[in-house]
Design a protein around this motif. Sequence first.
Motif, PDB file in Angstrom:
ATOM      1  N   ARG A  89     -22.423 -37.728  66.705  1.00 34.48           N
ATOM      2  CA  ARG A  89     -21.448 -36.687  66.388  1.00 34.48           C
ATOM      3  C   ARG A  89     -20.042 -37.272  66.322  1.00 34.48           C
ATOM      4  O   ARG A  89     -19.234 -36.886  65.460  1.00 34.48           O
ATOM      5  CB  ARG A  89     -21.513 -35.569  67.435  1.00 34.48           C
ATOM      6  N   ASP A 147     -26.243 -30.521  65.335  1.00 33.26           N
ATOM      7  CA  ASP A 147     -24.869 -30.555  64.849  1.00 33.26           C
ATOM      8  C   ASP A 147     -24.574 -29.277  64.073  1.00 33.26           C
ATOM      9  O   ASP A 147     -25.339 -28.909  63.159  1.00 33.26           O
ATOM     10  CB  ASP A 147     -24.676 -31.775  63.950  1.00 33.26           C
ATOM     11  N   ARG A 166     -26.911 -38.984  70.864  1.00 28.91           N
ATOM     12  CA  ARG A 166     -26.545 -37.871  69.980  1.00 28.91           C
ATOM     13  C   ARG A 166     -25.037 -37.677  69.951  1.00 28.91           C
ATOM     14  O   ARG A 166     -24.444 -37.406  68.899  1.00 28.91           O
ATOM     15  CB  ARG A 166     -27.246 -36.587  70.420  1.00 28.91           C
TER      16      ARG A 166
END
Length: 489
Positions: A378, A399, A374
């Motif tokens: 990002r 996010d 993850r």
Amino acid sequence: MPAEPTAAPPTTPVPLSALLARADLGLVHLAGPPDAAVHGVHASEMADPYPYLLGGELLLTAGVQLTDPERYAARVAEAGAAALGFGVTPVYDTVPAELVAACERHGLPLVEVPPPTPFTAIARAVWGLLTEARHHELRRVARAQQALASAAARPDPVPAVLHQLATRLGGWAALFDPEGAVVRSAGPEPSERARAALRHLAAVVSPGAGPEPGRPGAPAAPPTSASDTSGGAQLAAYALAGARGLALGTVTERREGGDHTIAGAASVLLSLLTAERPGAGQTARSAALVRLLLGAAPAEVAPLLGEAPWTVVHARGEGVPPDLGSPLVEAGDGHARVLVPGGQVVGPHPGWTLGASAPVAAGELAAADAQAARALRRAEAARSPLVRHRSGGYASLVDPEEAAAYARALLAPLAEPLLTTLRTWLSLHGSWDRTAVALGVHRNTVRQRLARCAALLDADLDDMDVRTELWLALRSAPGSAEAHSGQCE
């Protein structure tokens, strides 16, 4: 000239003989080899089904537009169909003799479908057999990966892994150096012809020392794997990650479903086990990492990994994988995954985008792997060289920009004062009276506004899942923090 037919799909096939053995179908073999590999089933009454075939199908037809059996059989064979199933009645009482002869000439298996057997029954039987074959393949791959992982943890892991690979594939497995010499091997020796062909194939995936790909004058990056045949033998070669230019090669009598996955797992293991690194203890730790990746319980490998905590890093880029001070690296196709001792600081690396997990114990490495993935997403979205996992409850897993965009779309039908009323009512746990007091309105006004909210959102506000989603959306919407703080005083 017609285009070449598409190759049969990369699925685990079922033999035509398995369908012929089904008494409930009553299929009769009339022509061609009975051992064809069936990858699927398709029914068509087109005069020329060639454009609609992918290859590997059992084509079913009743011959509605069969006018030229010779051309029809030639086109079906040219399309790469596995076999032809001809249904007798309502058009034909028997399979035309011209079609039987044509299929025999073109080597196209032909089976007669009796009147009581609908094409749908054959399709169900094919898909059922394909599902069983796929499950068998998955079980075989899982058992092979477990055996390879156990072999990698032995004191002399490289020959142990090669032995397991040769056993699982039923052939010969060898490790080639950049000059094409066999460093290690296991399994029955192949013919000299197959051995020479495999040596050439290994040179294709690992061409040895030379200019680094990507630099001026350097050749294009070689493929990571390649396959070929030699005198009926099935050959495959896999490049091992690292600077030593080693390659893994296999020779088998036949190629079965799952072989590529099994050999790929072995190449990852051997890449880690043969990479240059200081200390014999690193070999055991590399084996431990691979065992974790292959599904071993963390408790089994924690003693081999050493002292916690550990940080998982996912990286994407070009060139040499990032040097993060750890030999525990899995790399390939522009992506790398690194297991870094928790005491070491992870910093940016030129040409690579990194996502780092929080430091964790060995039992939490699976969660840390998801955190790193993850974080990398990002980092790529923000065009940042390094993003670390941020702790902060469930909200931190989403996010912020994506959450805000979703909140705007979800809450778009609501205008003030409906948004204010909904936010206040949710913050006060669904109390009509307390919401009315907080807003300075009558409780019936609160009910009317919330009924309007439910209608505009097409949502059941009595559903806890709906309330939770709306609350998270309200908190993610722009300006929500200021609005919320003003409502709850």
